[in-house]
Design a protein around this motif. Structure first.
Motif, PDB file in Angstrom:
ATOM      1  N   TYR A  54       0.989  -0.969   0.713  1.00 19.16           N
ATOM      2  CA  TYR A  54      -0.444   0.184   0.113  1.00 19.16           C
ATOM      3  C   TYR A  54       0.486   1.467   0.654  1.00 19.16           C
ATOM      4  CZ  TYR A  54       0.475   0.347   5.353  1.00 19.16           C
ATOM      5  OH  TYR A  54       0.499   0.228   6.559  1.00 19.16           O
ATOM      6  N   SER A  71      -5.589  11.799   4.927  1.00 19.73           N
ATOM      7  CA  SER A  71      -3.874  11.411   3.908  1.00 19.73           C
ATOM      8  C   SER A  71      -5.087   9.809   2.394  1.00 19.73           C
ATOM      9  CB  SER A  71      -2.826  10.839   5.059  1.00 19.73           C
ATOM     10  OG  SER A  71      -3.994   9.646   5.795  1.00 19.73           O
ATOM     11  N   THR A  73      -4.421   6.370   1.430  1.00 19.37           N
ATOM     12  CA  THR A  73      -4.096   5.255   1.593  1.00 19.37           C
ATOM     13  C   THR A  73      -4.958   4.034   0.092  1.00 19.37           C
ATOM     14  OG1 THR A  73      -4.001   5.673   3.507  1.00 19.37           O
ATOM     15  CG2 THR A  73      -4.193   3.112   2.571  1.00 19.37           C
ATOM     16  N   GLY A  89      -1.801  -0.835  10.751  1.00 16.90           N
ATOM     17  CA  GLY A  89      -2.700  -1.233  11.748  1.00 16.90           C
ATOM     18  C   GLY A  89      -2.182  -0.520  12.640  1.00 16.90           C
ATOM     19  N   HIS A  90      -3.099   0.101  13.510  1.00 14.46           N
ATOM     20  CA  HIS A  90      -2.216   0.958  14.810  1.00 14.46           C
ATOM     21  C   HIS A  90      -2.984   1.987  15.682  1.00 14.46           C
ATOM     22  CE1 HIS A  90      -3.416   4.259  11.656  1.00 14.46           C
ATOM     23  NE2 HIS A  90      -3.911   4.303  12.447  1.00 14.46           N
ATOM     24  N   HIS A  92      -3.919   5.166  18.351  1.00 17.50           N
ATOM     25  CA  HIS A  92      -3.702   6.919  18.981  1.00 17.50           C
ATOM     26  C   HIS A  92      -2.877   6.827  20.055  1.00 17.50           C
ATOM     27  CE1 HIS A  92      -4.518   7.149  14.500  1.00 17.50           C
ATOM     28  NE2 HIS A  92      -5.708   7.371  14.595  1.00 17.50           N
ATOM     29  N   GLU A  98     -11.291   9.150  15.113  1.00 15.32           N
ATOM     30  CA  GLU A  98     -10.849   9.741  12.969  1.00 15.32           C
ATOM     31  C   GLU A  98     -11.834   8.638  12.308  1.00 15.32           C
ATOM     32  OE1 GLU A  98      -7.027   7.699  12.708  1.00 15.32           O
ATOM     33  OE2 GLU A  98      -7.228   7.974  10.741  1.00 15.32           O
ATOM     34  N   TYR A 100     -13.162   7.480   8.426  1.00 12.67           N
ATOM     35  CA  TYR A 100     -12.005   7.639   7.040  1.00 12.67           C
ATOM     36  C   TYR A 100     -13.392   7.928   5.791  1.00 12.67           C
ATOM     37  CZ  TYR A 100      -8.177   4.287   8.754  1.00 12.67           C
ATOM     38  OH  TYR A 100      -6.768   3.641   9.829  1.00 12.67           O
ATOM     39  N   PHE A 148      -9.180   5.113   0.266  1.00 13.40           N
ATOM     40  CA  PHE A 148      -9.630   5.659   1.524  1.00 13.40           C
ATOM     41  C   PHE A 148      -8.652   6.948   1.340  1.00 13.40           C
ATOM     42  CE2 PHE A 148      -8.277   4.792   5.114  1.00 13.40           C
ATOM     43  CZ  PHE A 148      -7.063   3.449   4.126  1.00 13.40           C
ATOM     44  N   HIS A 158       0.526   7.664  16.177  1.00 11.46           N
ATOM     45  CA  HIS A 158       0.781   5.959  15.975  1.00 11.46           C
ATOM     46  C   HIS A 158       1.537   5.475  16.762  1.00 11.46           C
ATOM     47  CE1 HIS A 158      -0.659   9.033  12.518  1.00 11.46           C
ATOM     48  NE2 HIS A 158      -1.183   8.054  11.996  1.00 11.46           N
ATOM     49  N   TYR A 160       2.019   1.668  16.318  1.00 15.51           N
ATOM     50  CA  TYR A 160       2.356  -0.053  15.764  1.00 15.51           C
ATOM     51  C   TYR A 160       2.519  -0.705  16.434  1.00 15.51           C
ATOM     52  CZ  TYR A 160       2.036   3.487  11.768  1.00 15.51           C
ATOM     53  OH  TYR A 160       1.362   4.772  10.745  1.00 15.51           O
TER      54      TYR A 160
HETATM   55  C1  F6R Z   1      -4.215   7.986  10.208  1.00 19.73           C
HETATM   56  C2  F6R Z   1      -4.458   6.307   9.705  1.00 19.73           C
HETATM   57  C3  F6R Z   1      -4.003   6.414   8.506  1.00 19.73           C
HETATM   58  C4  F6R Z   1      -3.412   5.160   7.913  1.00 19.73           C
HETATM   59  C5  F6R Z   1      -2.431   4.654   6.550  1.00 19.73           C
HETATM   60  C6  F6R Z   1      -1.732   3.546   6.978  1.00 19.73           C
HETATM   61  O1  F6R Z   1      -4.321   7.755  11.898  1.00 19.73           O
HETATM   62  O2  F6R Z   1      -5.221   6.030  10.170  1.00 19.73           O
HETATM   63  O3  F6R Z   1      -3.830   7.520   7.197  1.00 19.73           O
HETATM   64  O4  F6R Z   1      -1.874   5.496   8.877  1.00 19.73           O
HETATM   65  O5  F6R Z   1      -3.931   4.088   5.997  1.00 19.73           O
HETATM   66  O6  F6R Z   1      -1.658   2.837   7.688  1.00 19.73           O
HETATM   67  P1  F6R Z   1      -1.331   1.885   8.783  1.00 19.73           P
HETATM   68  O7  F6R Z   1      -1.001   3.984   9.179  1.00 19.73           O
HETATM   69  O8  F6R Z   1      -1.591   1.067  10.050  1.00 19.73           O
HETATM   70  O9  F6R Z   1       0.155   1.884   8.130  1.00 19.73           O
END
Ligand code: F6R
Ligand code: ZN
Length: 187
Positions: A54, A71, A73, A89-90, A92, A98, A100, A148, A158, A160
């Protein structure tokens, strides 16, 4: 740094661009160590060319307190050991909400608060809401890129490592016969 001045951002829902654009990143298979259930399949995919799983393109709004970064993705289609391609995935670290917004393709939003796991189908025109305290991961369950827009508080941060320790409660697998959504409990 002082707050930004008002400005407009043009986004390309069909190609995942933002103009003006801020930082961008690419996550390859090798960046997703420890996340797919089938480690051997993951190792094989890394050895077989380490594909880009991605990309994330950000607007110029910084991740700073009181700002509201965005952002886009784009998760490419595929599976590793039957598990659909997905983001790391993460959590905060400063729990904040947040949203999407689905732009293209067919995906899902996997949410886990350490106890309960939830799955939201996301497609163009659907907003998924991520409440404070829920770890989140996105999954491409289709055959084309899944894209998205994310909008999140700049001070959220973030984490991880949390997902590596706790998992996400569910996994999204390609069904054996058909390319349908298969969210099932972690073994
Ligand atoms: C920001 C968010 C998204 C993700 C992106 C990539 O808080 O949730 O912009 O950062 O979809 O996913 P990750 O960060 O999990 O690699
Ligand atoms: Zn997030």
């Amino acid at each position: 740094t002082p707050p930004l001045q008002p400005f407009a951002i043009r986004f390309g829902a069909d190609n995942g661009t933002l103009e003006p654009q801020g930082p961008t990143l690419q996550r390859r298979m090798s960046d997703l160590e420890g996340l797919f259930a089938d480690r051997r399949a993951w190792e094989q995919a890394v050895a077989d060319g380490d594909p880009v799983v991605y990309t994330v393109v950000s607007s110029p709004v910084p991740e700073a307190a009181r700002e509201l970064p965005q952002s886009i993705t784009t998760i490419f289609p595929g599976d590793t050991g039957g598990e659909f391609w997905m983001t790391k995935g993460h959590q905060h670290p400063d729990p904040q909400g947040e949203i999407y917004l689905g732009l293209e393709g067919r995906g899902g939003l996997l949410l886990f608060d350490g106890d309960r796991a939830e799955w939201l189908d996301i497609s163009p025109g659907v907003i998924g809401y991520i409440p404070p305290g829920w770890a989140h991961r996105s999954v491409n369950v289709g055959d084309e890129p899944y894209r998205f827009l994310a909008v999140y508080p700049g001070s959220a941060g973030h984490d991880y490592g949390w997902v590596l320790t706790h998992g996400m409660g569910l996994r999204a697998r390609r069904a054996e016969t058909e390319a349908t959504v298969g969210a099932e409990t972690e073994a």
